[in-house]
Scaffold this motif. Structure first.
Motif, short mmCIF file in Angstrom:
data_model
loop_
_atom_site.label_atom_id
_atom_site.label_comp_id
_atom_site.label_asym_id
_atom_site.label_seq_id
_atom_site.Cartn_x
_atom_site.Cartn_y
_atom_site.Cartn_z
N PHE A 64 -5.70 -9.41 5.96
CA PHE A 64 -6.53 -8.22 5.82
C PHE A 64 -7.12 -7.82 7.18
N THR A 96 -11.82 -6.30 -0.08
CA THR A 96 -10.48 -5.90 0.39
C THR A 96 -9.96 -4.67 -0.32
N GLY A 109 -12.85 -9.78 6.45
CA GLY A 109 -11.79 -10.73 6.12
C GLY A 109 -12.33 -12.14 5.98
N TYR A 145 -2.29 -10.57 -1.70
CA TYR A 145 -3.23 -10.10 -2.73
C TYR A 145 -2.72 -10.52 -4.11
#
Length: 447
Positions: A91, A21, A186, A120
């Motif tokens: 994401f 990510t 993701g 996050y």
């Protein structure tokens, strides 16, 4: 004594957040937002700046909240276990380009980006804090930290190297490619984060504060090692953030686009993938390097000096595709320094957390590690925002394409813009590495 299985499990956490990510967000998002999604330079810069101001509040609050969590899964692990699905899902949605008007697309980008930063934080702050409760052995902390960096850089290498080939395999428009790859990566991030939460163990119980108090935040600013290490952390992420965020522009404009050498497609993700595998190798060597040097602080200083010297060297390479392997070689040498210092940084945060517990009598592990996560996001995204700003100041401008999306006007790519791009990859990171070296020299914990 922790098992290899647990160390690999811990590494999967940063393979998801750092290797998938954050790597895609750092290297692909500046180009994606302006050239695919259709935001202007100003919008992209403002988006990343607003997100950083948001993180100033959410990261330390998350750290304080994580420190007070009590569950059957422990203090920090439940955040990884139950945060894994929203982490991967948001994401994926962020890499989807909706068929909205420019105004609604701007709102979509802002909302999803802020949500991504929040989730996050929800996952990565507790993940970093795990290092403080899995073991009290300093050498084992270095090993866990090294495994973490190997996981992040190994997955980063796979992500960046495979990205252009996966785009070609998916086919269709750029927007379609990013949407499909967002869903794929993701899902990987979700599975890896979940595995990390399930495979790790919390062996040490934090000394909890009974009630929430703002005093713990005030204590941070009386913690001299924390101040220096936080500034060092911001510098490390500015150093990496500038290089990764500008790599797409460097290949596209300075070198004229993707370069094919003996069948290998070298685009901006592959270009930086050479650095990723180097970071993985030298991240694995970091504990032995630190043991040879004799202290984390001295090893960090040597590594940051290497970063400064080779970044300066890159500036003097001719801006010509025929020198691509010289550029790759200098990127590899620069990445050796990054590989050495990356595990050290997180191990040093654990030392600062131990120092704070001894000094204040209660654990603030999550709060202290949250500053590491905040500096990571601050450095990565602000550097991306500043790149958009600097390119605009150098003369690059946006124009609408046939679909009404904002793209860079090829006529505005002048020598001054090209020099700015080259400097953002070399001279400016070198200056940051020099500052980082001085701060590490002043860092007061000598072990």
């Amino acid at each position: 004594m922790a098992s290899i299985k647990e160390k690999i499990g811990y590494a999967l956490g940063d393979a998801a957040s750092g290797g998938i990510t954050w790597k895609i967000m750092s290297i692909a998002f500046p180009l994606y937002f302006t050239n695919v999604f259709g935001l202007s330079f100003a919008d992209a810069a403002a988006l990343m700046l607003i997100a950083r101001l948001f993180d100033v509040f959410t990261d330390p609050l998350m750290g304080s909240l994580a420190d007070r969590t009590q569950s059957r899964w422990g203090t920090y692990r439940p955040w990884l276990i139950f945060g894994s699905i929203p982490f991967g899902l948001i994401f994926a949605l962020l890499l989807y380009t909706p068929s909205f008007s420019p105004e609604l697309k701007r709102i979509y980008a802002y909302c999803l980006y802020l949500m991504m930063m929040a989730v996050y934080t929800m996952v990565n702050v507790p993940y970093g804090s795990l290092l403080g409760v899995m073991t009290d052995d300093d050498n084992e902390k270095n090993q866990f930290s090294s495994y973490r960096m190997i996981g992040a850089y190994a997955m980063g290498f796979v992500t960046l190297l495979s990205f252009p080939y996966l785009q070609k395999f998916v086919g269709g428009t750029d927007a379609h490619q990013y949407a499909v790859l967002g869903a794929f990566f993701g899902l990987l991030a979700t599975l890896m984060t979940l595995a990390c939460g399930l495979l790790t163990k919390e062996r040490m119980k934090p000394v909890r504060a009974e009630k929430f108090s703002f005093r713990q935040f005030a204590d941070l600013f009386r913690n001299k090692p924390w101040i220096y290490l936080t500034l060092v952390g911001i510098c490390t992420n500015f150093f990496n953030g500038f290089r990764y965020a500008v790599a797409g522009y460097l290949l596209a404009y300075c070198l004229g686009g993707d370069i094919t050498v003996s069948g290998l497609i070298i685009n901006y993700t592959v270009f930086m993938a050479f650095g990723e595998v180097t970071c993985m190798i030298f991240g694995g060597l970091s504990p032995a390097f630190t043991s040879f040097i004799g202290s984390k602080r001295r090893a960090f200083i040597i590594a940051s000096v290497l970063c400064a010297l080779f970044s300066i060297a890159f500036f003097f390479i001719p801006m010509d595709p025929s020198y691509i392997w010289v550029m790759v070689a200098v990127v590899v040498l620069t990445s050796a320094g990054v590989g050495f210092y990356s595990p050290l940084l997180w191990s040093m945060y654990a030392d600062v957390a131990d120092y704070a517990t001894e000094k204040n009598g209660t654990s603030s592990t999550g709060l202290i590690f949250s500053s590491g996560t905040m500096s990571q996001k601050f450095g990565g995204a602000i550097s991306g925002s500043l790149i958009a700003l600097f390119l605009g100041l150098a003369g690059a401008r946006m124009i609408p394409d046939e679909f009404g999306n904002a793209v860079i006007d090829p006529a505005s790519i002048t020598d001054s813009v090209l020099t700015m791009v080259w400097s953002l990859f070399s001279i400016i990171p070198a200056g940051i590495a020099v500052i980082m070296t001085l701060l590490a020299y002043l860092y007061p914990i000598k072990k």
